[in-house]
Scaffold this motif. Structure first.
Motif, short mmCIF file in Angstrom:
data_model
loop_
_atom_site.label_atom_id
_atom_site.label_comp_id
_atom_site.label_asym_id
_atom_site.label_seq_id
_atom_site.Cartn_x
_atom_site.Cartn_y
_atom_site.Cartn_z
N SER A 48 42.45 59.74 88.08
CA SER A 48 41.85 60.90 87.41
C SER A 48 41.83 60.72 85.89
N ALA A 49 42.96 60.24 85.36
CA ALA A 49 43.05 60.05 83.92
C ALA A 49 42.14 58.94 83.43
N GLY A 50 42.01 57.88 84.23
CA GLY A 50 41.11 56.80 83.85
C GLY A 50 39.68 57.28 83.76
N GLU A 51 39.26 58.07 84.72
CA GLU A 51 37.89 58.58 84.71
C GLU A 51 37.69 59.60 83.59
N ALA A 52 38.71 60.44 83.33
CA ALA A 52 38.62 61.39 82.23
C ALA A 52 38.54 60.66 80.89
N ALA A 53 39.32 59.60 80.75
CA ALA A 53 39.29 58.82 79.51
C ALA A 53 37.93 58.20 79.30
N ALA A 54 37.32 57.70 80.38
CA ALA A 54 35.98 57.12 80.26
C ALA A 54 34.98 58.18 79.81
N PRO B 156 29.16 51.86 76.65
CA PRO B 156 29.80 52.82 77.56
C PRO B 156 30.92 52.17 78.37
N VAL B 157 31.85 53.00 78.81
CA VAL B 157 32.93 52.55 79.69
C VAL B 157 32.55 52.85 81.14
N LYS B 158 32.83 51.90 82.00
CA LYS B 158 32.70 52.10 83.44
C LYS B 158 34.05 51.82 84.08
N ILE B 159 34.49 52.70 84.96
CA ILE B 159 35.78 52.55 85.64
C ILE B 159 35.56 52.01 87.04
N VAL B 160 36.33 51.00 87.41
CA VAL B 160 36.42 50.52 88.79
C VAL B 160 37.84 50.82 89.25
N MET C 66 41.70 66.17 79.56
CA MET C 66 42.08 66.28 80.97
C MET C 66 41.66 67.63 81.54
N ALA C 67 41.77 68.69 80.74
CA ALA C 67 41.35 70.00 81.21
C ALA C 67 39.85 70.03 81.47
N LYS C 68 39.09 69.29 80.66
CA LYS C 68 37.64 69.30 80.79
C LYS C 68 37.14 68.41 81.91
N TRP C 69 37.71 67.20 82.02
CA TRP C 69 37.16 66.20 82.93
C TRP C 69 38.03 65.90 84.15
#
Length: 437
Positions: free
Chosen positions: A101-107, A120-124, A337-340
């Protein structure tokens, strides 16, 4: 993995090639789960936080939206910087879905603020499930997905995944809980784990002129943390700390609390898994023994069990606590984190993952996004100069842990619990004695 929320995991000896699991709760082998790939969207992310805790809170709406509003520059197209995120979920041994969750929010946060030097950042994301075979599958997926670096955590990753991605030239930046995650050629950890935490405890006790001891469960990596990462730095600072060993199967810890009391220690570092930590403090309190405790962070059950005896205890972390209202990065983290990732747990794992990705974006802003490639990133990481780590200190390649030129995080934060919240203990941030630079 949810039992201790800041520094749950301990590293083994840094030069050791074989993996020794630091915490019994993350050992074992489970049914293999499939890996998943995602873009920057956090839809579908596991967010299992179910309530606020002193050291692990659940993200929710906050008054920090202004921290995200300034300088917004959305980046959606172009050649992405692909980051692997290793996490655990769907198994009874130990889970940390908040890493994903944090990785995707950070992206999402990075992409809304200009990306990594304009890219852009892409998360795998891949679920290692604390399973060596699954970690190998995750490593293969990262190699085949164009990943440039891997963040996150899994119990067997150091003995399996680090070498696989290393053969492909991928940098490893997972939480270092085993030797390879500190010392492999492709290891560039941005956290120091038990090394920095224990040295910070030694420095604090020396500063406060408290005779000290280290109580640890009789597990090799715990012993190493007490002997090599606490006792030796303490001796270098003129102290003579005592060691008290606790059998992993011990239920009644009163005799070990008595042994600590007999050492005359006024300050005690505890290196033990749950439930040993609360049981030890409760047993000591029953004897009237109340030293200055320094501990890994705990879940609400700890504070409920220990009650007022937890007041004054110090908890350690490599990064700033998410509840720190004086730190701007912490405010950004809470708001992002609250937003994403609403509902995701705000703990050491989510902080670490979010921090690594935002810090990489800061590096991209320094050197240019075009240089953040699989081939180029290891060189850049080895040449870092004056890079402000998100929710951490300034990193510089000339300053590193002794014998580990890629381990640039050379200190830890100490926070003291006052019954309702945290304040920085002593001078707050403590450097590892003997760190280069």
């Amino acid at each position: 993995m949810r039992s201790n929320t800041r520094s749950t995991h301990r590293p083994t000896r840094r030069g050791r090639s074989a993996l020794v699991i630091a915490v019994p709760a993350i050992a074992g082998s489970l049914v293999i789960a499939g890996c998943s790939s995602s873009g920057s969207s956090s839809s579908g992310a596991s967010a299992t936080g179910t309530g606020a805790a002193p050291a692990a809170t659940s993200s929710s709406g906050s008054g920090d939206a202004a921290a995200l509003a300034a300088g917004t520059k959305n980046v959606t197209g172009g050649n992405p910087v692909v980051i692997g995120v290793l996490y655990t979920d769907d198994n009874p041994i130990g889970i940390a879905p908040e890493i994903k969750s944090a990785g995707e929010a950070a992206a999402d946060y990075v992409n809304s603020h200009g990306g990594v030097g304009g890219r852009p950042v892409k998360i795998v994301a891949c679920n290692g499930m604390n399973n060596a075979q699954n970690d190998a599958q995750c490593a293969t997926q990262f190699v085949n997905s164009g990943v440039v670096t891997v963040d996150g955590l899994d119990g067997f990753w150091g003995g399996v995944g680090v070498s696989i991605i290393g053969k492909a030239g991928i940098a490893n930046q997972t939480l270092p809980i085993s030797g390879p995650e500190f010392s492999a050629p492709n290891a560039y950890p941005w956290e120091g784990s038990g090394v920095t935490a224990s040295a910070a405890a030694a420095s604090y006790f020396a500063q406060q002129k408290l005779p000290s001891a280290c109580a640890y469960q009789d597990i090799p990596s715990f012993q190493e943390q007490c002997v090599d990462d606490f006792q030796k730095p303490a001796e270098a600072l003129g102290s003579n700390p005592q060691l008290v060993t606790i059998p992993p199967t011990a239920n009644d810890l009163s005799q070990y609390a008595a042994k600590l009391q007999q050492t005359g220690a006024k300050g005690v570092l505890v290196v033990a898994g749950s439930p040993a930590t609360p049981n030890l403090i409760q047993a000591a309190a029953q004897l009237g023994y109340k030293p200055q405790w320094i501990l890994p962070s705990q879940q609400p059950s700890f504070f409920k069990a220990v009650g007022a005896d937890a007041n004054g205890a110090i908890f350690y972390d490599d990064l700033v606590d998410s509840s720190d209202t004086t730190n701007q990065d912490a405010a950004v983290f809470r708001a992002a984190m609250a937003k994403w990732a609403p509902g995701a747990v705000l703990d050491a794992f989510s902080i670490m993952t979010f921090s690594n990705i935002v810090t990489l974006a800061r590096l991209g802003d320094q050197v240019g996004g075009a240089k953040i490639t699989r081939a180029g990133l290891p060189t850049l990481l080895g040449q870092i100069k004056n890079l402000p780590q998100f929710m951490g200190p300034t990193l510089d390649a000339s300053k590193h842990l002794a014998g580990l030129p890629h381990a640039l995080h050379t200190g830890a934060y100490l926070y003291q619990w006052n019954g309702t919240g945290y304040t920085l203990a002593g001078k707050g941030y403590y450097l590892v004695p003997g760190a280069t630079g």
